[in-house]
Scaffold this active site. Structure first.
Site, PDB file in Angstrom:
ATOM      1  N   GLU A  67       2.575   2.323 -26.134  1.00  0.00           N
ATOM      2  CA  GLU A  67       2.438   3.643 -25.502  1.00  0.00           C
ATOM      3  C   GLU A  67       1.961   3.495 -24.058  1.00  0.00           C
ATOM      4  O   GLU A  67       2.417   4.205 -23.169  1.00  0.00           O
ATOM      5  CB  GLU A  67       1.474   4.538 -26.300  1.00  0.00           C
ATOM      6  CG  GLU A  67       1.801   4.698 -27.780  1.00  0.00           C
ATOM      7  CD  GLU A  67       3.250   5.029 -28.099  1.00  0.00           C
ATOM      8  OE1 GLU A  67       3.926   5.658 -27.255  1.00  0.00           O
ATOM      9  OE2 GLU A  67       3.726   4.640 -29.184  1.00  0.00           O
ATOM     10  N   GLU A  77       8.101  15.234 -28.071  1.00  0.00           N
ATOM     11  CA  GLU A  77       9.343  14.467 -28.082  1.00  0.00           C
ATOM     12  C   GLU A  77       9.955  14.580 -29.479  1.00  0.00           C
ATOM     13  O   GLU A  77       9.248  14.410 -30.473  1.00  0.00           O
ATOM     14  CB  GLU A  77       9.101  12.995 -27.757  1.00  0.00           C
ATOM     15  CG  GLU A  77      10.408  12.242 -27.574  1.00  0.00           C
ATOM     16  CD  GLU A  77      10.215  10.774 -27.171  1.00  0.00           C
ATOM     17  OE1 GLU A  77       9.055  10.328 -27.037  1.00  0.00           O
ATOM     18  OE2 GLU A  77      11.239  10.106 -27.011  1.00  0.00           O
TER      19      GLU A  77
END
Ligand code: B3K
Ligand code: ZN
Length: 888
Positions: free
Chosen positions: A300, A123
Site C-alpha cells: 500500500e 476502489e
C-alpha cells in the site's frame, strides 16, 4: 443493489469525459444511520457533451449549478447516475447534497459502519455510493474535506492529506478539515470516524523533511501495532534507496478495521487495512502473519507512487498499478529477508511467490475466467482484481527487470515518473518509458498484455559426445495459437559432478558465467553449446524467469540429481516439486482404482537427503519438503479427482512421517529457538521446518510427535508454535488430541476475532484421516452458530467457507453433492449481503468441468439453479455465466 444483467464494458470504447473536476469540497455531517454529504465541484469543460456524474443508491436532497437549482429539462437520469446539460458554459460550480445510511451498507463499498466507527472503501466504484461524481480514475481533482460529527461517538475524524483545522461545535459535536495537496481520482478518497487509538512516530525523509506516521487501531489493540509501524518505516527507506521515491505528504496514516472485503486500500495518505494485515503480537500472530503484514503495508505504501501519483487511465489498465506494485513489494520483502537471513532467504521468498502463482493464477488462466493481464472487457470490475492482474502482472514486470537489468529498470521508472507524474495513463505508457530509457524495442513484449492463458515452453536437449556439443531446442506453445512472446529464459548446464559448466554458445568469444539469460522471441529457438565435455543436465527457467509451464522430460534419477545439486535454489526446489507431483499422481491413479498406493524408495531417499542436508537453511528445507498444494496437483489431473488425491496424500504423508520419523524427532529438538519471540527469517525458518516435521509425525501417528504437539498446542507457546502444533494435530488421525487442543485454543481466544479466524479455518480445512472422523461439512454447519462467527464479517466468511471451498477439495467435492448444495446456499445468502464477497466465493466452482463426470453433473445442477435466479448481483452473475460458458 443493481440486479439487472450488467452491460459488458469494453476497453476499446474508452473516451475521455467532456467535463473534469478541478477541485472538490466535501462536507460530511456524519451519522451511523443518516449521513449528509454536501459536495461542491468546480468543473471544467474538456470537450463537447454533458457533465456525467455516477451515482448508486443515493438519496439526492438537492442539486444546483452556479447556485441555481437544475431544471428538469437539463437533467437526464441514466443507469449509472445522471447527466447535466451545462449549456455553453466552460466552467461550473456544481453542488449536490445526498443522504446515505452507512449502517445499511452491508456491501462494505462506499461509506459503511463497522465496530462503532465509520469507514470508506472506494476502489473501484464505491465513491458513487457516497456522492454524485465522475467516478473514474482519469478524473483527478484536489479534495478538501470537512468532517462533522458527535464527539463522543466519533472522537477521531480522519481524511486524506493534511489536517488544516479542527475544533469544537455546539451540542457536543466537533469538526476537522483535511486538505489533500495532490490531485487524485475519487477511488483514492477516504474518511474514518471512530473511537480509535494511535501509535505515532516521526521520521525524516531522505531529503530531510519531517513526517508524522500513524497507525490507528480499535481500542485495546495498541500493543499490536508496532510491527506494522516498523514495516512502514522499512518501506519508506527501501523506496528511497531503490527507486529514489520519497513520501510526499507531511502525514501518513494506516487505519485497521475489522470488516473489510480485501486486504487493504492505498487511499492517499490514509490507508485503510483489514485488521488482520496490521495487528500482530507474538501471542496472537504467526511468523506468516508477520510476513504478510510487512508485505501488505509495503504494497500500500508503494502505491503512493505507483498508483496514486501516476494512476490508471481506466480500469482495464489495473495491472499498471497492481502488477508493478506487487513486483515492488516482492522485491522489498526479498531484500528485507536477504538482509536478515542471507541469499537463501531471498530464494525462499521467490519460491513462495511462484507457489502462489501456480496455485491461484495458473488455474484461473486455464478456466472460464481466463483473461490477459490487461483485460479487454468486463461486466463487474470488482471481478478483475485477480491473480492474473496482480501476480501474473508482477511476473510481466519482473521479466522487464530481468531483460533490462536493475539499472535499466530504474532508468525506465525515472523516465516514467518524469513523463507521467500527476497523470492517469496506460500500460503502453509504462512499457514505452522502459523502452525509451533503455533504447530497447519492446513492441513484441507488449503481447504479454494481450494474451491470456499460461504459455508452455517445451525443451529438448541432445548431446553429441564426438562434437562436444549440447543442443537445446526451446519451443513456445501458446494456448490460443497466439503470436510468439518475448521472454527471458535463465538457464545453466550441470556437469556430471554436480557443478555448473561454463556456457559457450556459437559466436561467443569467451564462456559466460554459469547462468545465462537467453531472450526468446521466436516460436522455436535452438541453442548450441560448445565445448561440453560430458553429457550435462540442463537447469532451465532458473529463478522462474518467465511465467510459463516448462515441459522437459526428466526421469526420477535426473530429478533426484537436481534436487541434490542444482545451484539455482529455485530450480532445486522445483526439481523436488516435480518429483513430488510425479509420485503423488502415480499414487493417485492407484488410489482411484482402490489399490493401496505405494511410495517409491527413491523418492524417500531424495527427500531424506534434502532433510538431512544441514548446509541448507531450515527455511529453505521447509519449503523444499512441503508437498505441492492440492489445487496445483488437481490442475495436473484429468479428470481431477480430489477424493483419490486425498487418499494418496494421506498415504504419502504417513509414509514420510514413519520412514523419516527419527530424523524429524531429532530435528525437532535441534531446531528449537531460544529466548523471546522475534520476527526474523532465521528463527522463522527453524520454526517452519519444525512445524512441518510435526505435521508429518502427527500424520503418521508417531506417539512422541503427537505428545509434543499436544503439549505445545496447549502450553504457553507463542502463536507460531501453538498454531503449528494445533494444525499438526487437526491434520492427523489423533482426533482425541486434536479435540483437546481445539477446545483449549477456543477457551483462550474466544474473544479475539482475528485469532478465532484461524480456529475456524483450521477446522474447515480438516482432512478425514480416519473413517470415523466427522465430515468437514457437518463441523462447519455447527460452527456457523458459534458466538464468534458472523455472516457480516468477510474474514469469517473466508475463514469458515473459503477454507472449506478452496483448501479442502476432497471434502468439498463430496460424492453426494452436499458440498455443492451448501456452496449454493452460501452464495444465495451472500449475494444479498455482499456481492463482492459472494462473487469471490462463487469463483471456487468455475473450474467444475475439470472434475469427474459424476461431480460435474452435481456441480452444474447447482450453478444452473443459481443462474436461474433473478436477483443475482452483476458480480456473481458474470462469474457463474462464464462458468457455464454463456458469455466470453
Ligand atoms: N487497490 C486495492 C484493491 C481494491 C479492490 C477493490 N475491489 C488494494 C491493493 O491492491 O492494494
Ligand atoms: Zn495494490
Amino acid at each position: 443493489m443493481k440486479t439487472e444483467h450488467a452491460p459488458t464494458i469494453r476497453r476499446i470504447d474508452y473516451q475521455p469525459l467532456a467535463w473534469t473536476v478541478q477541485s472538490v469540497d466535501l462536507h460530511f455531517t456524519l451519522d451511523a444511520k443518516a449521513t449528509v454529504v454536501r459536495n461542491r465541484m468546480h468543473c471544467e469543460r474538456r470537450g463537447a457533451g454533458p457533465l456525467v456524474l455516477m451515482a448508486e443508491g443515493l438519496t439526492r436532497v438537492s442539486l444546483t449549478v452556479d447556485g441555481v437549482e437544475v431544471v428538469e429539462t437539463a437533467l437526464r437520469e441514466t443507469d449509472t447516475g445522471l447527466e447535466i446539460d451545462l449549456g455553453e458554459r466552460d466552467t461550473a460550480l456544481v453542488e449536490v447534497v445526498t443522504q446515505i445510511n452507512p449502517s445499511a451498507n452491508t456491501e462494505l463499498s462506499g461509506l459503511y459502519h463497522s465496530g462503532g466507527g465509520l469507514y470508506t472503501q472506494c476502489e473501484a466504484e464505491g465513491f458513487r455510493r457516497i456522492t454524485c461524481f465522475p467516478d473514474r480514475p482519469d478524473v483527478m481533482a484536489r479534495f478538501t474535506v470537512t468532517l462533522e460529527a458527535d464527539m463522543a461517538a466519533f472522537p477521531v475524524l480522519l481524511s486524506n492529506g493534511n489536517l488544516v483545522d479542527s475544533g469544537d461545535l455546539d451540542g457536543g459535536r466537533h469538526f476537522a478539515i483535511w486538505e489533500d495537496p495532490f490531485p487524485k481520482p475519487s477511488y483514492l478518497f477516504a474518511l474514518v470516524a471512530g473511537d480509535l487509538e494511535v501509535l505515532e512516530r516521526t521520521e525524516k525523509t531522505r531529503s530531510g523533511r519531517e513526517v508524522l506516521l500513524q497507525v490507528w487501531v480499535e481500542d485495546g489493540n495498541l500493543d499490536r501495532a508496532d510491527h506494522a509501524m516498523d514495516s512502514l518505516v522499512h518501506s519508506m527507506r527501501w523506496d528511497e534507496k531503490t527507486f529514489g521515491l520519497e513520501l510526499d505528504l507531511d502525514r501518513y496514516m494506516i487505519v485497521a478495521v475489522s470488516d473489510f472485503n480485501m486486504g487493504a486500500m492505498e487511499n492517499k495518505g490514509l490507508n485503510i487495512f483489514n485488521a488482520k494485515f496490521v495487528l500482530a503480537k507474538p501471542d496472537t500472530a504467526t511468523d506468516v502473519d508477520y510476513e504478510h503484514i510487512e508485505s501488505v503495508v509495503a504494497h500500500e505504501y508503494f502505491h503512493n507512487w505507483t498508483g496514486n501519483r501516476v494512476t490508471c487511465q481506466d480500469w482495464f489498465q489495473l495491472t499498471l498499478k497492481e502488477g508493478l506494485t506487487v513486483f515492488r513489494d516482492q522485491q522489498f520483502s526479498a531484500d528485507m529477508l536477504a538482509a536478515a537471513g542471507g541469499e537463501s532467504a531471498r530464494a525462499v521468498k521467490r519460491i513462495e511467490d511462484v507457489r502462489v502463482l501456480r496455485t491461484a493464477q495458473f488455474p484461473e488462466d486455464a478456466g472460464p475466467m481466463a483473461h490477459p493481464i490487461r483485460p479487454d472487457q468486463y461486466q463487474a470490475i470488482d471481478n478483475f482484481y485477480t491473480a492474473t492482474v496482480y501476480e501474473k502482472g508482477a511476473e510481466v514486470i519482473r521479466m522487464l527487470h530481468t531483460l533490462l537489468g536493475a539499472e535499466g529498470f530504474r532508468n525506465g521508472m525515472d523516465l516514467y515518473f518524469s513523463y507521467h507524474d500527476g497523470q492517469a495513463v496506460t500500460c503502453d505508457d509504462f512499457v514505452e518509458a522502459m523502452s525509451e530509457a533503455n533504447g530497447v524495442d519492446l513492441d513484441q513484449f507488449m503481447r504479454w498484455y494481450s494474451q491470456r492463458g499460461t504459455p508452455r515452453l517445451l525443451a529438448e536437449g541432445r548431446y553429441d559426445a564426438a562434437a562436444r556439443q549440447y543442443t537445446l531446442t526451446l519451443t513456445q506453445q501458446r494456448p490460443d495459437g497466439d503470436e510468439a512472446l518475448h521472454m527471458p529464459v535463465a538457464l545453466g548446464l550441470i556437469g556430471p559432478d554436480g557443478a555448473d559448466l561454463p556456457l559457450m554458445l556459437a559466436g561467443d568469444t569467451a564462456a559466460s558465467p554459469t547462468t545465462r539469460v537467453v531472450e526468446l522471441k521466436d516460436t522455436t529457438t535452438t541453442l548450441v553449446f560448445e565445448g561440453v565435455a560430458a553429457e550435462p543436465v540442463p537447469s532451465l527457467l532458473r529463478g522462474f524467469s518467465a511465467p510459463v509451464i516448462l515441459e522437459l522430460a526428466e526421469d526420477d534419477r535426473r530429478l533426484a540429481f537436481r534436487m541434490a545439486h542444482d545451484s539455482d535454489p529455485f530450480n532445486r526446489w522445483d526439481a523436488a516439486q516435480r518429483f513430488m507431483v510425479r509420485v503423488v499422481l502415480a499414487m493417485t491413479v492407484d488410489a482411484a482404482k482402490g489399490v493401496l498406493p505405494q511410495v517409491p524408495d527413491a523418492f524417500i531417499t531424495a527427500f531424506g537427503a534434502l532433510l538431512h542436508n544441514e548446509k541448507l537453511d531450515a527455511a529453505y528445507r521447509a519449503v523444499a519438503l512441503t508437498l505441492p498444494a492440492e489445487a496445483y496437483l488437481l490442475e495436473q489431473m484429468t479428470p481431477a479427482d480430489p477424493v483419490a488425491l486425498r487418499r494418496a496424500l494421506i498415504v504419502l504423508m504417513r509414509s514420510i512421517g514413519e520412514r523419516l520419523g527419527d530424523s524429524w524427532l531429532g530435528l525437532d529438538a535441534r531446531l528449537s529457538v531460544a529466548g523471546e519471540y522475534r520476527y526474523h527469517p532465521t528463527d522463522a525458518g527453524r520454526r517452519a521446518l519444525r512445524n512441518l516435521g510435526q505435521r508429518y509425525l502427527c500424520a503418521a501417528g508417531v506417539a512422541k510427535g503427537v505428545e509434543r504437539a499436544l503439549a505445545r498446542a496447549t502450553g504457553d507457546a507463542h502463536m507460531t508454535d501453538r498454531f503449528g502444533a494445533l494444525a499438526a494435530l487437526v491434520h492427523s488421525p489423533a482426533s482425541a488430541e486434536a479435540a483437546t487442543a481445539l477446545a483449549d485454543f477456543e477457551r483462550r481466544f474466544a474473544k479475539d476475532a482475528l485469532v478465532m479466524d484461524k480456529w475456524f479455518a483450521i477446522q474447515a480445512g480438516a482432512w478425514r484421516w480416519i473413517d470415523s472422523a466427522e465430515p468437514a461439512l457437518a463441523r462447519i454447519e455447527a460452527l456457523m452458530s458459534h458466538p464468534a462467527f458472523s455472516l457480516s464479517n468477510p474474514n469469517k466468511i473466508y475463514a469458515l467457507f473459503g477454507a472449506y471451498f478452496r483448501a479442502n477439495p476432497a471434502e468439498f467435492h463430496r460424492a453426494d453433492g452436499a458440498g455443492y448444495r451448501f456452496w449454493a446456499d452460501r452464495i444465495r445468502d451472500l449475494n444479498k449481503r455482499n456481492p463482492q464477497v459472494a462473487s469471490r466465493m462463487a469463483r471456487v466452482l468455475e473450474n467444475w468441468r475439470r472434475f469427474t463426470p459424476a461431480q460435474q453433473a452435481l456441480a452444474r445442477e447447482q450453478i444452473e439453479a443459481l443462474v436461474g435466479e433473478k436477483d443475482l448481483s452483476p458480480d456473481v452473475r458474470e462469474v457463474l455465466e462464464k462458468a457455464l460458458g454463456k458469455t466470453d
